[in-house]
Design a protein around this motif. Structure first.
Motif, PDB file in Angstrom:
ATOM      1  N   ILE A 235      19.894  17.517 -18.717  1.00 32.53           N
ATOM      2  CA  ILE A 235      20.744  18.150 -17.703  1.00 32.53           C
ATOM      3  C   ILE A 235      22.200  18.124 -18.147  1.00 32.53           C
ATOM      4  CG2 ILE A 235      19.216  17.621 -15.783  1.00 32.53           C
ATOM      5  CD1 ILE A 235      20.992  15.225 -15.152  1.00 32.53           C
ATOM      6  N   LYS A 236      22.995  19.056 -17.590  1.00 34.77           N
ATOM      7  CA  LYS A 236      24.417  19.077 -17.894  1.00 34.77           C
ATOM      8  C   LYS A 236      25.158  18.043 -17.054  1.00 34.77           C
ATOM      9  CE  LYS A 236      24.847  23.845 -19.358  1.00 34.77           C
ATOM     10  NZ  LYS A 236      25.430  25.154 -19.075  1.00 34.77           N
ATOM     11  N   ASN A 237      24.945  18.095 -15.731  1.00 30.82           N
ATOM     12  CA  ASN A 237      25.546  17.090 -14.858  1.00 30.82           C
ATOM     13  C   ASN A 237      24.550  16.696 -13.762  1.00 30.82           C
ATOM     14  OD1 ASN A 237      25.655  19.136 -12.962  1.00 30.82           O
ATOM     15  ND2 ASN A 237      27.835  19.489 -13.203  1.00 30.82           N
ATOM     16  N   GLY A 238      24.808  15.583 -13.117  1.00 26.20           N
ATOM     17  CA  GLY A 238      23.856  15.015 -12.171  1.00 26.20           C
ATOM     18  C   GLY A 238      24.044  15.443 -10.746  1.00 26.20           C
ATOM     19  N   ARG A 239      24.920  16.408 -10.481  1.00 25.46           N
ATOM     20  CA  ARG A 239      25.180  16.770  -9.092  1.00 25.46           C
ATOM     21  C   ARG A 239      24.523  18.074  -8.667  1.00 25.46           C
ATOM     22  NH1 ARG A 239      31.394  18.352 -10.313  1.00 25.46           N
ATOM     23  NH2 ARG A 239      31.340  16.631 -11.731  1.00 25.46           N
ATOM     24  N   THR A 240      23.488  18.492  -9.374  1.00 23.75           N
ATOM     25  CA  THR A 240      22.819  19.741  -9.016  1.00 23.75           C
ATOM     26  C   THR A 240      21.439  19.456  -8.429  1.00 23.75           C
ATOM     27  OG1 THR A 240      21.843  19.933 -11.209  1.00 23.75           O
ATOM     28  CG2 THR A 240      23.972  20.994 -10.881  1.00 23.75           C
ATOM     29  N   CYS A 241      20.903  20.451  -7.735  1.00 24.71           N
ATOM     30  CA  CYS A 241      19.565  20.325  -7.163  1.00 24.71           C
ATOM     31  C   CYS A 241      18.499  20.283  -8.258  1.00 24.71           C
ATOM     32  CB  CYS A 241      19.291  21.484  -6.202  1.00 24.71           C
ATOM     33  SG  CYS A 241      20.178  21.336  -4.649  1.00 24.71           S
ATOM     34  N   GLU A 242      18.751  20.956  -9.375  1.00 25.94           N
ATOM     35  CA  GLU A 242      17.794  20.922 -10.483  1.00 25.94           C
ATOM     36  C   GLU A 242      17.673  19.505 -11.049  1.00 25.94           C
ATOM     37  OE1 GLU A 242      20.402  23.257 -10.582  1.00 25.94           O
ATOM     38  OE2 GLU A 242      19.161  24.843  -9.739  1.00 25.94           O
ATOM     39  N   ALA A 243      18.808  18.813 -11.153  1.00 28.52           N
ATOM     40  CA  ALA A 243      18.789  17.430 -11.636  1.00 28.52           C
ATOM     41  C   ALA A 243      18.025  16.536 -10.664  1.00 28.52           C
ATOM     42  CB  ALA A 243      20.211  16.919 -11.820  1.00 28.52           C
TER      43      ALA A 243
ATOM     44  N   GLU B  44       0.826  -1.207   0.000  1.00 29.53           N
ATOM     45  CA  GLU B  44       0.000   0.000   0.000  1.00 29.53           C
ATOM     46  C   GLU B  44       0.862   1.261   0.000  1.00 29.53           C
ATOM     47  OE1 GLU B  44      -0.527  -2.389   2.593  1.00 29.53           O
ATOM     48  OE2 GLU B  44      -1.938  -3.420   1.261  1.00 29.53           O
ATOM     49  N   ARG B  45       1.952   1.249   0.781  1.00 27.59           N
ATOM     50  CA  ARG B  45       2.868   2.390   0.857  1.00 27.59           C
ATOM     51  C   ARG B  45       4.300   1.899   0.660  1.00 27.59           C
ATOM     52  NH1 ARG B  45       0.815   7.298   3.612  1.00 27.59           N
ATOM     53  NH2 ARG B  45       2.958   7.959   3.756  1.00 27.59           N
ATOM     54  N   PRO B  46       4.770   1.806  -0.591  1.00 28.14           N
ATOM     55  CA  PRO B  46       6.152   1.369  -0.817  1.00 28.14           C
ATOM     56  C   PRO B  46       7.157   2.425  -0.360  1.00 28.14           C
ATOM     57  CG  PRO B  46       4.968   1.605  -2.895  1.00 28.14           C
ATOM     58  CD  PRO B  46       4.041   1.992  -1.817  1.00 28.14           C
ATOM     59  N   ARG B  47       8.408   2.020  -0.285  1.00 33.86           N
ATOM     60  CA  ARG B  47       9.478   2.872   0.224  1.00 33.86           C
ATOM     61  C   ARG B  47      10.232   3.509  -0.934  1.00 33.86           C
ATOM     62  NH1 ARG B  47      14.931   1.015   1.561  1.00 33.86           N
ATOM     63  NH2 ARG B  47      14.192  -1.083   1.154  1.00 33.86           N
ATOM     64  N   LEU B  48      10.425   4.831  -0.857  1.00 36.19           N
ATOM     65  CA  LEU B  48      11.239   5.550  -1.841  1.00 36.19           C
ATOM     66  C   LEU B  48      12.651   5.664  -1.270  1.00 36.19           C
ATOM     67  CD1 LEU B  48      11.858   7.320  -4.294  1.00 36.19           C
ATOM     68  CD2 LEU B  48      10.837   9.225  -3.095  1.00 36.19           C
ATOM     69  N   SER B  49      13.573   4.889  -1.807  1.00 34.99           N
ATOM     70  CA  SER B  49      14.944   4.854  -1.319  1.00 34.99           C
ATOM     71  C   SER B  49      15.820   5.729  -2.214  1.00 34.99           C
ATOM     72  CB  SER B  49      15.455   3.414  -1.338  1.00 34.99           C
ATOM     73  OG  SER B  49      16.790   3.375  -0.927  1.00 34.99           O
ATOM     74  N   VAL B  50      16.718   6.496  -1.595  1.00 37.86           N
ATOM     75  CA  VAL B  50      17.563   7.438  -2.324  1.00 37.86           C
ATOM     76  C   VAL B  50      19.029   7.111  -2.073  1.00 37.86           C
ATOM     77  CG1 VAL B  50      18.175   9.863  -2.570  1.00 37.86           C
ATOM     78  CG2 VAL B  50      15.832   9.237  -2.116  1.00 37.86           C
ATOM     79  N   TYR B  51      19.827   7.096  -3.137  1.00 39.60           N
ATOM     80  CA  TYR B  51      21.271   6.983  -3.028  1.00 39.60           C
ATOM     81  C   TYR B  51      21.896   8.167  -3.759  1.00 39.60           C
ATOM     82  CZ  TYR B  51      26.064   5.544  -3.698  1.00 39.60           C
ATOM     83  OH  TYR B  51      27.440   5.523  -3.713  1.00 39.60           O
ATOM     84  N   ARG B  52      22.836   8.828  -3.084  1.00 43.74           N
ATOM     85  CA  ARG B  52      23.456  10.024  -3.654  1.00 43.74           C
ATOM     86  C   ARG B  52      24.959   9.806  -3.693  1.00 43.74           C
ATOM     87  NH1 ARG B  52      25.566  14.675  -0.531  1.00 43.74           N
ATOM     88  NH2 ARG B  52      25.250  13.232   1.153  1.00 43.74           N
ATOM     89  N   SER B  53      25.526   9.909  -4.882  1.00 43.57           N
ATOM     90  CA  SER B  53      26.984   9.872  -5.012  1.00 43.57           C
ATOM     91  C   SER B  53      27.464  11.283  -5.332  1.00 43.57           C
ATOM     92  CB  SER B  53      27.400   8.888  -6.110  1.00 43.57           C
ATOM     93  OG  SER B  53      27.023   9.377  -7.368  1.00 43.57           O
ATOM     94  N   ASN B  54      28.753  11.438  -5.511  1.00 42.49           N
ATOM     95  CA  ASN B  54      29.275  12.774  -5.824  1.00 42.49           C
ATOM     96  C   ASN B  54      28.835  13.244  -7.207  1.00 42.49           C
ATOM     97  OD1 ASN B  54      30.567  13.059  -3.407  1.00 42.49           O
ATOM     98  ND2 ASN B  54      32.515  12.269  -4.144  1.00 42.49           N
ATOM     99  N   GLU B  55      28.644  12.327  -8.118  1.00 43.78           N
ATOM    100  CA  GLU B  55      28.332  12.685  -9.498  1.00 43.78           C
ATOM    101  C   GLU B  55      26.853  12.551  -9.863  1.00 43.78           C
ATOM    102  OE1 GLU B  55      30.551  13.904 -11.734  1.00 43.78           O
ATOM    103  OE2 GLU B  55      32.009  13.907 -10.109  1.00 43.78           O
ATOM    104  N   ASN B  56      26.147  11.585  -9.279  1.00 42.45           N
ATOM    105  CA  ASN B  56      24.785  11.269  -9.698  1.00 42.45           C
ATOM    106  C   ASN B  56      23.891  11.045  -8.493  1.00 42.45           C
ATOM    107  OD1 ASN B  56      25.242  11.076 -12.634  1.00 42.45           O
ATOM    108  ND2 ASN B  56      26.604   9.415 -12.032  1.00 42.45           N
TER     109      ASN B  56
ATOM    110  N   TYR C 115      18.250  15.499   5.349  1.00 41.82           N
ATOM    111  CA  TYR C 115      17.171  16.003   4.497  1.00 41.82           C
ATOM    112  C   TYR C 115      17.499  17.447   4.145  1.00 41.82           C
ATOM    113  CZ  TYR C 115      12.489  16.895   2.785  1.00 41.82           C
ATOM    114  OH  TYR C 115      11.417  17.216   1.983  1.00 41.82           O
ATOM    115  N   HIS C 116      18.392  17.608   3.174  1.00 40.07           N
ATOM    116  CA  HIS C 116      18.902  18.926   2.823  1.00 40.07           C
ATOM    117  C   HIS C 116      19.517  18.837   1.436  1.00 40.07           C
ATOM    118  CE1 HIS C 116      20.752  22.793   3.249  1.00 40.07           C
ATOM    119  NE2 HIS C 116      21.949  22.306   3.136  1.00 40.07           N
ATOM    120  N   GLY C 117      19.476  19.918   0.685  1.00 41.04           N
ATOM    121  CA  GLY C 117      20.149  19.972  -0.604  1.00 41.04           C
ATOM    122  C   GLY C 117      19.500  19.095  -1.651  1.00 41.04           C
ATOM    123  N   ARG C 118      20.293  18.183  -2.225  1.00 41.38           N
ATOM    124  CA  ARG C 118      19.798  17.351  -3.324  1.00 41.38           C
ATOM    125  C   ARG C 118      18.721  16.369  -2.880  1.00 41.38           C
ATOM    126  NH1 ARG C 118      24.392  14.547  -6.424  1.00 41.38           N
ATOM    127  NH2 ARG C 118      25.530  14.515  -4.496  1.00 41.38           N
TER     128      ARG C 118
END
Length: 135
Positions: free
Chosen positions: A80-88, A40-52, A117-120
């Motif tokens: 997008i130009k690169n994957g390390r921005t907040c817009e991406a 009913e409520r799946p989990r949204l998991s996030v992984y952040r690297s330096n580039e993507n 919980y900040h930035g990207r």
């Protein structure tokens, strides 16, 4: 030498006997113990690297990935130009919401992992909310 989780977290402040990755895993497991995804409520998991940044919606009861999206996807990489921005990250959140609404997933549980919980991470969550997902 085996320590319990609370002892390891106390050791972090006293001395640097253990490596940083061990603390990162402990922080992630501490949060993951509270956040579980169901059908009913799946989990949204996030992984952040330096580039993507990578995001996926997971059903923990069957251990299946329902939807996934990252800055390495061809359709997003062209915009997008690169994957390390907040817009991406915001674009990833909107694309993930669009894909999940096609599979009739509207309510999710947000799993930020060991990241603040900040930035990207926040931009991805805001993009998912703007796309129509409910946290």
């Amino acid at each position: 030498m085996k320590f319990s989780k609370p002892v390891l977290l106390k050791l972090k402040n006293k001395n640097r006997r253990l490596k940083f990755n061990k603390y990162k895993i402990l922080k992630r497991n501490k949060l993951r113990g509270k956040v579980k995804g169901t059908m009913e409520r799946p989990r949204l998991s996030v992984y952040r690297s330096n580039e993507n940044i990578y995001a996926q919606i997971i059903d923990d009861t069957t251990s299946q990935t329902l939807v996934s999206c990252s800055t390495l996807d061809r359709s997003i990489k062209l915009e997008i130009k690169n994957g390390r921005t907040c817009e991406a990250s915001k674009l990833i959140g909107e694309k993930l919401a669009e894909l999940s609404l096609k599979k009739n997933i509207k309510k999710i549980v947000f799993d930020r992992g060991p990241y603040l919980y900040h930035g990207r991470i926040k931009a991805l969550a805001d993009g998912a909310r703007a796309g129509g997902l409910e946290f």
